[in-house]
Design an enzyme around this catalytic site. Structure first.
Site, mmCIF file in Angstrom:
data_model
loop_
_atom_site.group_PDB
_atom_site.id
_atom_site.type_symbol
_atom_site.label_atom_id
_atom_site.label_comp_id
_atom_site.label_asym_id
_atom_site.label_seq_id
_atom_site.Cartn_x
_atom_site.Cartn_y
_atom_site.Cartn_z
ATOM 1 N N GLU A 102 -55.061 42.724 67.832
ATOM 2 C CA GLU A 102 -54.834 42.363 66.429
ATOM 3 C C GLU A 102 -53.994 41.088 66.387
ATOM 4 O OE1 GLU A 102 -56.126 44.397 63.807
ATOM 5 O OE2 GLU A 102 -57.124 45.012 65.639
ATOM 6 N N LYS B 6 -59.302 48.659 59.262
ATOM 7 C CA LYS B 6 -58.779 50.039 59.397
ATOM 8 C C LYS B 6 -57.464 50.222 58.668
ATOM 9 C CE LYS B 6 -58.246 47.398 63.122
ATOM 10 N NZ LYS B 6 -58.733 46.980 64.405
ATOM 11 N N LYS C 9 -57.137 54.571 62.984
ATOM 12 C CA LYS C 9 -58.526 54.951 63.269
ATOM 13 C C LYS C 9 -58.663 56.477 63.303
ATOM 14 C CE LYS C 9 -59.475 50.696 65.821
ATOM 15 N NZ LYS C 9 -59.314 50.042 67.130
ATOM 16 N N ILE D 246 -69.174 51.241 68.622
ATOM 17 C CA ILE D 246 -69.655 52.639 68.713
ATOM 18 C C ILE D 246 -69.997 53.158 67.316
ATOM 19 C CG2 ILE D 246 -69.056 54.984 69.438
ATOM 20 C CD1 ILE D 246 -66.892 53.790 71.251
ATOM 21 N N VAL E 219 -63.635 51.631 63.098
ATOM 22 C CA VAL E 219 -63.265 52.542 64.195
ATOM 23 C C VAL E 219 -64.236 52.373 65.354
ATOM 24 C CG1 VAL E 219 -62.846 54.946 64.882
ATOM 25 C CG2 VAL E 219 -62.455 54.254 62.512
ATOM 26 N N GLY F 26 -63.898 43.441 70.468
ATOM 27 C CA GLY F 26 -64.606 42.245 70.931
ATOM 28 C C GLY F 26 -65.630 41.792 69.906
HETATM 29 N N1 HSE Z 1 -57.308 45.523 68.176
HETATM 30 C C1 HSE Z 1 -58.370 46.490 68.113
HETATM 31 C C2 HSE Z 1 -58.513 47.133 69.471
HETATM 32 C C3 HSE Z 1 -59.637 45.795 67.698
HETATM 33 O O1 HSE Z 1 -57.990 46.581 70.448
HETATM 34 O O2 HSE Z 1 -59.130 48.184 69.574
HETATM 35 C C4 HSE Z 1 -60.764 46.730 67.371
HETATM 36 O O3 HSE Z 1 -60.457 47.585 66.299
#
Ligand code: HSE
Length: 402
Positions: A178, A93, A193, A124, A120, A290
């Protein structure tokens, strides 16, 4: 047989390998690029693991899957792959929100695809749905919980009274965060996102650096208790609307009341409500972070590029006009740390006619709930209050009923 190289063998990379091995779809895993080869000595894919990008480019690859994350060297690797006429799938992203238009153009010029469904909403299918399914609609708004890590932390703090730090550690252990979790907790990950979704939906480049981004790092137990008292919970929401050619966008913690769909979205789950002018509101909910959830989105993009599905497109280079305040009126929760309550209370009652006040003399805090105000006015008054010597800190949160 289609030959695939995977750049990055972290949480999502290993998930994609697992799905490729599990599904027998004529996909050959040809190379896996890792940073530290010593860590992968016992890996069952050891024979195809390398720490040299040249090995990947030397191989006869059809599809490059970039799961390294961050801008560099992912940007250079993707550019080179596209220029070498390889399809590219990425979950990045950071990169798509910054260089999406350029990379999509390079893909187009080289007659290959660049897909990024996993960038994103984790598992989903949101990008495909905005781009393809909603093609006949003008998108009016996008509202969503777009980050799994922060939703996990807020859920644990609310439901299990877990401390912020412990909840963050668990989210890291579970592979949601991250590598630098500050982009999750400061709201930047959600902002990137939201920028990608809004750029696709409104057909103008929505740069996240031009809108308000607030994180959850300063949300305390007091805020969570107050939200509960008001019949709600705190969620980190990304909101964008498109009206008269202008885009309003923001990422911030919001108190959502219990009748809101977002109040029920817990842990690493994300939920995105997209409003189209013809279809009305559509809600997309699922695991937003995940290993296997995100790998599902990557795998779907791999299959799309093999089947040459025409779901590639271009981003507009033209930047959207970004408004800094929402037109909507709503209630607001304002937390003020003060040195002298008297002056602050006088000011608050002067500025807001419809206000409920709770004063805690032990902590020197005022918790105010202001009814039905515009964001612009709240921001103006907040700035004025912050200039008072008697005010040490001030934090305002929207209260949303839907
Ligand atoms: N670090 C991101 C989150 C991972 O927690 O949504 C998925 O994009």
């Amino acid at each position: 047989m289609v030959s695939v190289a995977i750049l990055g063998n972290g949480v999502v990379g290993s998930g994609v390998c697992e799905l490729i091995n599990k599904n027998n779809n004529n996909i050959k895993l040809s190379k896996i690029l890792v940073r530290d080869i010593d860590k992968h000595k016992n890996d069952k894919n050891h024979s195809i693991i390398t720490d040299k990008i040249e090995d990947v480019f030397a191989e006869d690859i059809d599809i490059v899957v970039e799961l390294i994350g961050g801008i560099h060297p992912a940007y250079e690797y993707i550019k080179k792959s596209l220029n070498n006429k390889k399809h590219v799938i990425t979950a990045n992203k950071d990169l798509i929100s910054k260089y999406g238009e350029e990379l999509l153009e390079i893909a187009y010029e080289n007659n290959v695809k660049l897909y990024f469904e996993a960038s994103v909403g984790g598992g989903i299918p949101i990008i495909k749905n905005i781009k393809n399914y909603l093609v006949s609609n003008e998108i009016k708004s996008i509202k969503g919980i777009l980050n799994g890590t922060t939703n996990f932390i807020l859920t644990k703090m609310d439901k299990e009274k877990t401390s912020y730090n412990n909840a963050l550690k668990t989210a890291q252990k579970l592979g949601f965060a991250e590598s630098d979790p500050s982009s999750d907790i400061k709201g930047y990950d959600s902002a990137r996102k939201l920028s990608i979704l809004s750029t696709i939906a409104y057909k103008k480049k929505v740069c996240w650096e031009s809108f308000k981004v607030e994180g959850i790092h300063d949300i305390t137990e007091t805020d969570i208790k107050k939200a509960n008292k008001l019949g709600g919970v705190i969620k980190l929401l990304g909101i964008s609307t498109f009206e008269e050619g202008k885009v309003y966008a923001s990422v911030r913690p919001v108190i959502v009341t219990n009748n809101s769909e977002f109040a029920k979205i817990n842990n690493e789950y994300n939920s995105i409500i997209v409003e189209g002018d013809s279809v009305g509101k559509l809600t997309f909910t699922g695991k937003g972070a995940g290993k296997l959830a995100t790998a599902t989105a990557v795998y779907s993009d791999i299959m799309d590029s093999i089947q040459k599905k025409e779901n590639s497109f271009l981003f507009n280079y033209e930047k959207a006009f970004i408004k800094s305040d929402s037109n909507e009126q709503c209630d607001w929760y304002i937390k003020i740390n003060y040195k002298n309550s008297h002056t602050v209370l006088n000011e608050l009652t002067e500025f807001f006619k419809n206000i409920d006040l709770e004063i805690n003399k032990r902590t020197n805090q005022i918790l105010a709930v202001v009814k039905s105000e515009h964001e612009k006015y709240i921001n103006e008054i907040s700035d004025k209050l912050l200039q008072l010597e008697e005010v040490t800190t001030l934090r305002s949160l929207m209260i949303l009923n839907n």
